[in-house]
Write a protein that holds these residues in place. Structure first.
Motif, mmCIF file in Angstrom:
data_model
loop_
_atom_site.group_PDB
_atom_site.id
_atom_site.type_symbol
_atom_site.label_atom_id
_atom_site.label_comp_id
_atom_site.label_asym_id
_atom_site.label_seq_id
_atom_site.Cartn_x
_atom_site.Cartn_y
_atom_site.Cartn_z
ATOM 1 N N SER A 97 0.820 -1.216 0.000
ATOM 2 C CA SER A 97 0.000 0.000 0.000
ATOM 3 C C SER A 97 0.851 1.261 0.000
ATOM 4 N N VAL A 98 1.928 1.269 0.792
ATOM 5 C CA VAL A 98 2.815 2.435 0.831
ATOM 6 C C VAL A 98 3.457 2.656 -0.533
ATOM 7 N N HIS A 147 -8.086 7.101 0.589
ATOM 8 C CA HIS A 147 -8.049 6.784 -0.834
ATOM 9 C C HIS A 147 -8.846 5.501 -1.019
ATOM 10 N N LEU A 148 -9.886 5.527 -1.847
ATOM 11 C CA LEU A 148 -10.827 4.405 -1.954
ATOM 12 C C LEU A 148 -10.143 3.097 -2.337
ATOM 13 N N ALA A 149 -9.230 3.131 -3.307
ATOM 14 C CA ALA A 149 -8.569 1.897 -3.742
ATOM 15 C C ALA A 149 -7.741 1.290 -2.612
ATOM 16 N N ALA A 150 -7.043 2.141 -1.856
ATOM 17 C CA ALA A 150 -6.243 1.652 -0.724
ATOM 18 C C ALA A 150 -7.142 1.048 0.354
ATOM 19 N N ILE A 151 -8.279 1.678 0.589
ATOM 20 C CA ILE A 151 -9.218 1.189 1.604
ATOM 21 C C ILE A 151 -9.769 -0.179 1.213
ATOM 22 N N LEU A 152 -10.219 -0.314 -0.049
ATOM 23 C CA LEU A 152 -10.777 -1.582 -0.512
ATOM 24 C C LEU A 152 -9.743 -2.693 -0.478
ATOM 25 N N PHE A 153 -8.489 -2.337 -0.733
ATOM 26 C CA PHE A 153 -7.413 -3.321 -0.661
ATOM 27 C C PHE A 153 -7.180 -3.791 0.770
ATOM 28 N N ALA A 208 -3.188 -12.593 -7.708
ATOM 29 C CA ALA A 208 -3.732 -11.248 -7.506
ATOM 30 C C ALA A 208 -4.864 -11.010 -8.489
ATOM 31 N N PHE A 209 -5.943 -10.412 -7.996
ATOM 32 C CA PHE A 209 -7.045 -9.978 -8.856
ATOM 33 C C PHE A 209 -7.005 -8.457 -8.904
ATOM 34 N N SER A 238 -6.755 -3.742 -6.191
ATOM 35 C CA SER A 238 -6.015 -4.997 -6.253
ATOM 36 C C SER A 238 -6.314 -5.834 -5.019
ATOM 37 N N LEU A 239 -6.585 -7.107 -5.245
ATOM 38 C CA LEU A 239 -6.854 -8.034 -4.148
ATOM 39 C C LEU A 239 -5.823 -9.144 -4.225
ATOM 40 N N GLN A 240 -5.004 -9.289 -3.170
ATOM 41 C CA GLN A 240 -3.929 -10.271 -3.184
ATOM 42 C C GLN A 240 -3.499 -10.594 -1.764
#
Length: 430
Positions: free
Chosen positions: A77-78, A223-229, A380-381, A387-389
């Protein structure tokens, strides 16, 4: 009467210092690996423990500090979204505990067994350790965790890392009493000394720093993408939390699942994690090392943890101490992490064995094998920015497979299986 009270206070304070001493190695190692400030980690561990005590009405003798489950997710994430966005994502991950706490309060603690029985929790915990193995090996060989750069000469790094590993192994296997609970600290001490003789240490920053200073706090951004990850990652430490609560219940002879209730302990852990992110600290989790120390010392009074939390907060403001921690070379950490990450994987395997998970049963084999290969293979998806991994992907996959695949035996809606596992492990550890 006054003298007796003062003596009791000092004894309690020393017991608190001892608990912090037990937790200290793992507490500071996690932020050092992920690039976070160890002084901030000390501060948020103390604050998180106090928040947990408020939520649980200071009834459970546990200490909360840096969670190793989040190492790989934080690093990714960082690198992808930055430190501030990572802190915002961790804040939201803490809220997953809050949601789980609400569901447990309504449905009862057996709800967690329904969605996360041993066939799910075992491989997920194994993936936590095995997924981090390359980081440990790279650091032991003098590289950065992702192997992008060589920090120290290979031969020199190997000498330091193996001295740290061997020291950790010896203390873990042969030490007696309270000393067997601090193998990480022993490994750091020996590895640091060998690194010093090898010329790896640079004390310039320590010598030039002030004694007292404010820790390097970081405000979160969202940040939405970071949160969902990050959200699914909270599944793994939630599993760890339940195990630790059951373990401390076995040690003290009190049923903390009932009083103050698993919903309160989950809530306290979640709020502690969210609070840590507001300062730039790592997520918090209950520490098994401290549970072992409680069992050994019979220090069942939660006030002991209050003292441990207070001392951790005070240490956070000693700038020289925090900077000194940051001088620990990567090979020292790598040597210790080889054992630590391997031990995490072994715990997951032990859960499968002790729960007598039948891998001849096709559904069990599918769940375990798919989870392990996804995690070890790096599946990873990715959908745009999302990104989901890693642990997050494995956790969701294992839970979904467990829920949708046909099951011949109905799961009992309680935690009896987990309770029996923890009681057996605690009994064998005495």
């Amino acid at each position: 009467m006054t003298i007796q009270t003062e003596n009791k206070t000092w004894r309690t304070a020393l017991a608190g210092l001892q608990m912090l001493f037990v937790a200290f190695g793992a507490l500071v190692l996690m932020p050092l690996i992920t690039g976070l400030d160890p002084s901030v980690a000390l501060f948020t561990a103390g604050v998180g423990t106090l928040i947990f005590q408020v939520i649980t009405k200071r009834s459970v003798p546990v200490f909360l500090a840096s969670s190793f489950v989040f190492i790989a997710p934080i690093a990714f994430s960082v690198q992808t979204w930055g430190m501030a966005a990572t802190m915002g994502a961790l804040f939201c991950a803490g809220l997953v505990y809050v949601v789980l706490a609400a569901v447990v309060a309504i449905r009862g603690p057996g709800f967690l067994h329904k969605i996360m029985p041993p066939v799910v929790t075992g491989p997920i915990i194994m993936i936590i350790g095995l997924g981090l193995a390359p980081i440990a090996v790279n650091m032991a060989m003098g590289k950065t965790g992702d192997a992008s750069a060589q920090l120290f000469p290979y031969g020199q790094a190997l000498l330091v890392s193996m001295s740290a590993l061997v020291s950790t192994l010896i203390v873990a296997v042969y030490a007696k009493g309270i000393f067997r609970l601090v193998p990480i600290l022993a490994g750091v001490a020996v590895g640091y000394a060998v690194a010093g003789f090898s010329g790896m240490l640079d004390m310039t920053q320590v010598n030039n720093s002030d004694w007292i200073a404010m820790p390097n706090f970081i405000a979160p951004e969202f940040h939405l993408a970071a949160i969902l990850f990050m959200l699914p990652v909270a599944i793994a430490p939630a599993i760890e939390h339940v195990g630790d609560v059951l373990a401390i219940s076995s040690v003290t002879g009190k049923n903390y699942v009932e009083k103050p209730g698993l919903h309160r302990t989950l809530l306290g852990d979640g709020l502690a994690t969210s609070a840590a992110s507001l300062f730039g600290g790592p997520p918090n989790t209950t520490y098994s090392e401290v549970t072992g120390a409680v069992m050994l010392t019979r220090a069942f009074n939660p006030v002991v943890m209050t003292w441990a939390a207070g001392i951790a907060i005070l240490l956070a403001f000693i700038a020289k101490f925090g900077i000194l921690l940051q001088t620990i070379p990567a090979p020292v950490m790598g040597g210790i992490l080889i054992l630590l990450f391997g031990s995490i994987a072994a715990v997951g395997m032990n859960i499968l064995i002790r729960a007598k998970v039948n891998l001849n049963e096709r559904r069990n084999l599918v769940i375990v094998s798919t989870t392990l290969v996804f995690g070890i293979g790096g599946m990873a998806f990715t959908f745009g920015d999302f990104s989901l991994q890693g642990v997050s992907l494995c956790g969701l996959v294992a839970i979904v497979l467990n829920l949708i695949l046909p099951h011949h035996n109905d799961d009992v809606d309680d935690l009896h299986e987990e309770q029996a596992l923890m009681e057996q492990m605690v009994k064998e550890d005495k």
